[in-house]
Scaffold this active site. Structure first.
Site, PDB file in Angstrom:
ATOM      1  N   ARG A 144     -28.830  31.510   7.532  1.00  0.00           N
ATOM      2  CA  ARG A 144     -29.124  31.748   6.391  1.00  0.00           C
ATOM      3  C   ARG A 144     -30.470  31.321   5.735  1.00  0.00           C
ATOM      4  NH1 ARG A 144     -23.394  30.742   3.458  1.00  0.00           N
ATOM      5  NH2 ARG A 144     -24.525  30.521   1.445  1.00  0.00           N
ATOM      6  N   TYR A 147     -33.081  33.481   3.715  1.00  0.00           N
ATOM      7  CA  TYR A 147     -32.830  33.346   2.185  1.00  0.00           C
ATOM      8  C   TYR A 147     -33.414  31.996   2.007  1.00  0.00           C
ATOM      9  CZ  TYR A 147     -30.767  33.814  -2.207  1.00  0.00           C
ATOM     10  OH  TYR A 147     -30.436  33.816  -3.516  1.00  0.00           O
ATOM     11  N   ASP A 148     -32.915  31.107   2.418  1.00  0.00           N
ATOM     12  CA  ASP A 148     -33.012  29.705   1.853  1.00  0.00           C
ATOM     13  C   ASP A 148     -34.629  29.253   2.086  1.00  0.00           C
ATOM     14  OD1 ASP A 148     -30.371  29.775   2.064  1.00  0.00           O
ATOM     15  OD2 ASP A 148     -30.114  27.891   3.067  1.00  0.00           O
ATOM     16  N   GLU A 149     -35.009  29.450   3.249  1.00  0.00           N
ATOM     17  CA  GLU A 149     -36.288  29.087   3.569  1.00  0.00           C
ATOM     18  C   GLU A 149     -37.503  29.820   2.761  1.00  0.00           C
ATOM     19  OE1 GLU A 149     -37.132  26.296   4.622  1.00  0.00           O
ATOM     20  OE2 GLU A 149     -35.847  25.573   6.212  1.00  0.00           O
ATOM     21  N   VAL A 190     -16.649  36.193  -5.421  1.00  0.00           N
ATOM     22  CA  VAL A 190     -15.973  36.764  -6.582  1.00  0.00           C
ATOM     23  C   VAL A 190     -15.659  38.285  -6.636  1.00  0.00           C
ATOM     24  CG1 VAL A 190     -16.130  36.896  -9.063  1.00  0.00           C
ATOM     25  CG2 VAL A 190     -16.851  34.749  -8.226  1.00  0.00           C
ATOM     26  N   SER A 191     -16.832  38.992  -6.149  1.00  0.00           N
ATOM     27  CA  SER A 191     -16.591  40.267  -6.327  1.00  0.00           C
ATOM     28  C   SER A 191     -15.652  40.826  -5.100  1.00  0.00           C
ATOM     29  CB  SER A 191     -18.060  41.142  -6.024  1.00  0.00           C
ATOM     30  OG  SER A 191     -18.847  40.290  -5.235  1.00  0.00           O
ATOM     31  N   ASN A 192     -15.697  40.014  -4.087  1.00  0.00           N
ATOM     32  CA  ASN A 192     -14.787  40.402  -2.849  1.00  0.00           C
ATOM     33  C   ASN A 192     -13.477  40.113  -3.445  1.00  0.00           C
ATOM     34  OD1 ASN A 192     -15.928  41.639  -0.556  1.00  0.00           O
ATOM     35  ND2 ASN A 192     -15.541  39.994   0.720  1.00  0.00           N
ATOM     36  N   PHE A 193     -13.059  39.046  -3.901  1.00  0.00           N
ATOM     37  CA  PHE A 193     -11.524  38.567  -3.927  1.00  0.00           C
ATOM     38  C   PHE A 193     -11.102  39.617  -5.210  1.00  0.00           C
ATOM     39  CE2 PHE A 193     -11.483  33.899  -2.741  1.00  0.00           C
ATOM     40  CZ  PHE A 193     -11.803  34.343  -1.409  1.00  0.00           C
ATOM     41  N   GLY A 214     -10.399  27.403   2.783  1.00  0.00           N
ATOM     42  CA  GLY A 214     -10.674  27.580   1.061  1.00  0.00           C
ATOM     43  C   GLY A 214     -10.879  26.282   0.520  1.00  0.00           C
TER      44      GLY A 214
HETATM   45  P1  NAD Z   1     -28.891  41.713  -6.771  1.00  0.00           P
HETATM   46  O1  NAD Z   1     -28.617  41.846  -5.439  1.00  0.00           O
HETATM   47  O2  NAD Z   1     -27.706  42.562  -7.701  1.00  0.00           O
HETATM   48  O3  NAD Z   1     -30.225  41.829  -7.185  1.00  0.00           O
HETATM   49  C1  NAD Z   1     -31.371  41.921  -6.620  1.00  0.00           C
HETATM   50  C2  NAD Z   1     -32.405  43.168  -6.870  1.00  0.00           C
HETATM   51  O4  NAD Z   1     -33.529  43.083  -6.048  1.00  0.00           O
HETATM   52  C3  NAD Z   1     -31.553  44.448  -6.528  1.00  0.00           C
HETATM   53  O5  NAD Z   1     -31.706  45.178  -7.450  1.00  0.00           O
HETATM   54  C4  NAD Z   1     -32.331  44.744  -5.393  1.00  0.00           C
HETATM   55  O6  NAD Z   1     -32.281  46.278  -4.898  1.00  0.00           O
HETATM   56  C5  NAD Z   1     -33.873  44.232  -5.541  1.00  0.00           C
HETATM   57  N1  NAD Z   1     -34.401  44.131  -4.358  1.00  0.00           N
HETATM   58  C6  NAD Z   1     -34.062  43.610  -3.208  1.00  0.00           C
HETATM   59  N2  NAD Z   1     -35.284  43.683  -2.489  1.00  0.00           N
HETATM   60  C7  NAD Z   1     -36.401  44.068  -3.094  1.00  0.00           C
HETATM   61  C8  NAD Z   1     -37.812  44.479  -2.720  1.00  0.00           C
HETATM   62  N3  NAD Z   1     -38.095  44.216  -1.537  1.00  0.00           N
HETATM   63  N4  NAD Z   1     -38.415  45.120  -3.601  1.00  0.00           N
HETATM   64  C9  NAD Z   1     -38.028  45.445  -4.860  1.00  0.00           C
HETATM   65  N5  NAD Z   1     -36.627  45.053  -5.315  1.00  0.00           N
HETATM   66  C10 NAD Z   1     -35.843  44.523  -4.381  1.00  0.00           C
HETATM   67  O7  NAD Z   1     -28.666  40.062  -6.908  1.00  0.00           O
HETATM   68  P2  NAD Z   1     -28.628  39.233  -8.018  1.00  0.00           P
HETATM   69  O8  NAD Z   1     -27.608  38.185  -8.100  1.00  0.00           O
HETATM   70  O9  NAD Z   1     -28.703  40.079  -9.244  1.00  0.00           O
HETATM   71  O10 NAD Z   1     -29.878  38.208  -8.052  1.00  0.00           O
HETATM   72  C11 NAD Z   1     -30.892  38.344  -8.657  1.00  0.00           C
HETATM   73  C12 NAD Z   1     -31.960  37.207  -8.151  1.00  0.00           C
HETATM   74  O11 NAD Z   1     -31.235  35.938  -8.475  1.00  0.00           O
HETATM   75  C13 NAD Z   1     -32.151  37.049  -6.765  1.00  0.00           C
HETATM   76  O12 NAD Z   1     -33.600  36.885  -6.500  1.00  0.00           O
HETATM   77  C14 NAD Z   1     -31.288  35.974  -6.308  1.00  0.00           C
HETATM   78  O13 NAD Z   1     -31.734  35.324  -5.079  1.00  0.00           O
HETATM   79  C15 NAD Z   1     -31.233  35.258  -7.457  1.00  0.00           C
HETATM   80  N6  NAD Z   1     -29.864  34.265  -7.348  1.00  0.00           N
HETATM   81  C16 NAD Z   1     -28.878  34.847  -7.804  1.00  0.00           C
HETATM   82  C17 NAD Z   1     -27.669  33.995  -7.766  1.00  0.00           C
HETATM   83  C18 NAD Z   1     -26.306  34.709  -8.061  1.00  0.00           C
HETATM   84  O14 NAD Z   1     -25.225  33.965  -7.950  1.00  0.00           O
HETATM   85  N7  NAD Z   1     -26.115  35.794  -8.699  1.00  0.00           N
HETATM   86  C19 NAD Z   1     -27.760  32.625  -7.120  1.00  0.00           C
HETATM   87  C20 NAD Z   1     -28.956  32.190  -7.190  1.00  0.00           C
HETATM   88  C21 NAD Z   1     -30.074  32.988  -7.071  1.00  0.00           C
HETATM   89  N1  UDP Z   2     -16.110  33.568   0.977  1.00  0.00           N
HETATM   90  C1  UDP Z   2     -14.713  33.693   1.346  1.00  0.00           C
HETATM   91  N2  UDP Z   2     -14.395  34.933   1.428  1.00  0.00           N
HETATM   92  C2  UDP Z   2     -15.025  36.035   1.012  1.00  0.00           C
HETATM   93  C3  UDP Z   2     -16.343  35.867   0.600  1.00  0.00           C
HETATM   94  C4  UDP Z   2     -16.814  34.490   0.506  1.00  0.00           C
HETATM   95  O1  UDP Z   2     -13.832  32.836   1.457  1.00  0.00           O
HETATM   96  O2  UDP Z   2     -14.666  37.289   1.315  1.00  0.00           O
HETATM   97  C5  UDP Z   2     -16.579  31.981   0.900  1.00  0.00           C
HETATM   98  C6  UDP Z   2     -17.641  31.734   1.572  1.00  0.00           C
HETATM   99  O3  UDP Z   2     -17.498  31.520   2.956  1.00  0.00           O
HETATM  100  C7  UDP Z   2     -18.174  30.742   0.548  1.00  0.00           C
HETATM  101  C8  UDP Z   2     -17.930  30.907  -0.747  1.00  0.00           C
HETATM  102  O4  UDP Z   2     -16.830  31.986  -0.330  1.00  0.00           O
HETATM  103  O5  UDP Z   2     -17.827  29.337   1.036  1.00  0.00           O
HETATM  104  C9  UDP Z   2     -18.999  31.449  -1.459  1.00  0.00           C
HETATM  105  O6  UDP Z   2     -19.481  32.613  -0.980  1.00  0.00           O
HETATM  106  P1  UDP Z   2     -20.617  33.622  -1.548  1.00  0.00           P
HETATM  107  O7  UDP Z   2     -20.924  34.647  -0.459  1.00  0.00           O
HETATM  108  O8  UDP Z   2     -19.927  34.203  -2.780  1.00  0.00           O
HETATM  109  O9  UDP Z   2     -21.804  32.628  -1.917  1.00  0.00           O
HETATM  110  P2  UDP Z   2     -22.597  31.520  -1.292  1.00  0.00           P
HETATM  111  O10 UDP Z   2     -22.455  30.557  -2.369  1.00  0.00           O
HETATM  112  O11 UDP Z   2     -21.893  30.899   0.235  1.00  0.00           O
HETATM  113  O12 UDP Z   2     -23.860  31.978  -1.041  1.00  0.00           O
END
Ligand code: NAD
Ligand code: UDP
Length: 330
Positions: A144, A147-149, A190-193, A214
């Protein structure tokens, strides 16, 4: 003085980005959306294409771009684990080079700039709920980490540009957000479930796949609440850089989430299949939103069941076969 601003949204065709663009366009701003469509598709912003104050550019943020803007929302980055782990080096480049490119643009233009950071900054947290002062527990060499770092390095760059160049920055840490227009094959829980429950109800698919038992927790924020928090932060006081947590503090186990979804979709007789928990999967996550309440007067208003109903309605209304799975890792 005109209140109309020229606003750049990177990742503007994505789940959150497309909703942000929609809000900004309807507020009358001149909006430029850039995206490389790695995890999204043009249909998310199709309805905006004929608006005179909306412009769409196919561009990858790892490459420099020359534009004149007043504000930048930096959202470009794959957000779902399966997507950001598909090409981890590219993910890190997107966060770091992307941040450098948009910060350089903000410096040249004198633009205000907001970073969409993440609760992943806190890793697998041992402080619960997570306040902004908590420095996190991230495995820097795990799967991970790209992404995290990457997101942690982007925060560092934002604060260094602020200290060194006086940039007007804002950093929000987004906690799990869901809603209509999530990619049905993004692999997020959420989308998967929802997709799996709908497919099962329609007579195909194996039903819900749960990682681990879970009992791990997440706190789910509905898209509209999140976008409101993000915009309040951009338009908030100039001396408030953040980082600030934006999320819903109601915490659920993943099992409870599955039960809600099964109930709302209305499926019967479906087994839940348990699969191994992915590496470094955080055991618990819940935002402390005291700072957002105090500084932005913001807190979520839409609770899980209501948000899930709207999201499920949307998933039931689309033709999922028209969505291309961005990676084989969903
Ligand atoms: P998403 O994947 O739907 O949106 C990300 C968008 O960035 C996509 O349209 C993708 O095509 C575009 N993208 C990726 N790499 C790119 C690049 N190199 N150049 C140009 N475009 C690029 O995801 P999201 O949920 O809408 O997330 C949007 C932002 O919010 C992200 O930065 C994500 O890290 C942050 N975020 C979202 C969540 C969440 O739960 N949705 C949580 C934490 C952080
Ligand atoms: N998860 C799950 N089934 C799936 C997808 C995710 O049980 O089909 C779990 C995953 O292991 C995590 C949590 O749901 O514990 C949230 O996962 P998600 O990928 O949505 O986001 P995260 O918060 O882990 O970045």
């Amino acid at each position: 003085m005109s209140t109309i601003k020229r606003i750049l949204v990177t990742g503007g065709a994505g789940f959150l980005g497309s909703h942000l663009c929609e809000r900004l366009v309807s507020d009358g701003h001149d909006v430029i959306c850039i995206d490389n469509f790695f995890t999204s598709q043009k249909t998310n912003v199709l309805h905006l294409l004929d608006r005179p104050n909306f412009e769409l550019i196919r561009h990858d943020v790892t490459h420099p771009l020359w534009l004149e803007v007043d504000e930048i929302y930096n959202l470009a980055c794959p957000a779902a684990p399966g997507h950001y782990q598909y090409n981890p080096i590219k993910t890190m480049k997107t966060s770091v080079l992307g941040a450098i490119n948009v910060l350089g643009m903000a410096k040249r233009c004198g633009a205000k700039i907001l970073q969409a950071s993440t609760s992943e900054i806190y890793g697998d947290p041992d402080v619960h709920p997570q306040p902004e002062w908590y420095r996190g527990s991230v495995n820097p060499i795990g799967t991970r980490a790209c992404y995290d770092e990457g997101k942690r390095a982007a925060e560092t760059l934002f604060f260094d540009y602020h200290r060194q160049n006086g940039l007007n920055i804002r950093v929000i840490r987004i906690f799990n957000t869901y809603g209509p227009r999530m990619h049905p094959f993004d692999g997020r829980v959420v989308s998967n479930f929802i997709r799996q429950a709908i497919e099962y109800k329609r007579g195909s698919g194996d039903g819900i796949s749960m990682f681990g038992d879970g009992s791990q927790t997440r706190s789910f924020c509905f898209r509209d609440d999140l976008i409101e928090g993000m915009m309040r932060m951009m338009n908030g006081p100039d001396d408030f850089t953040g980082p600030v947590n934006i999320g819903n503090p109601h915490e659920f186990t993943i099992l409870q989430l599955a039960e809600h979804i099964i109930d709302i979709v209305g499926v019967t007789g479906m087994e839940i299949t348990h699969k191994p928990l992915p590496a470094d999967d955080p055991k618990q996550r819940k935002p402390d939103i005291t700072l957002a309440k105090e500084k932005l007067g913001w807190e979520p208003t839409i609770q899980l069941k209501e948000g899930l109903k709207k999201t499920i309605e949307w998933f039931e209304s689309i033709d999922m076969s028209e969505y291309r799975a961005p990676t084989p890792n969903y």
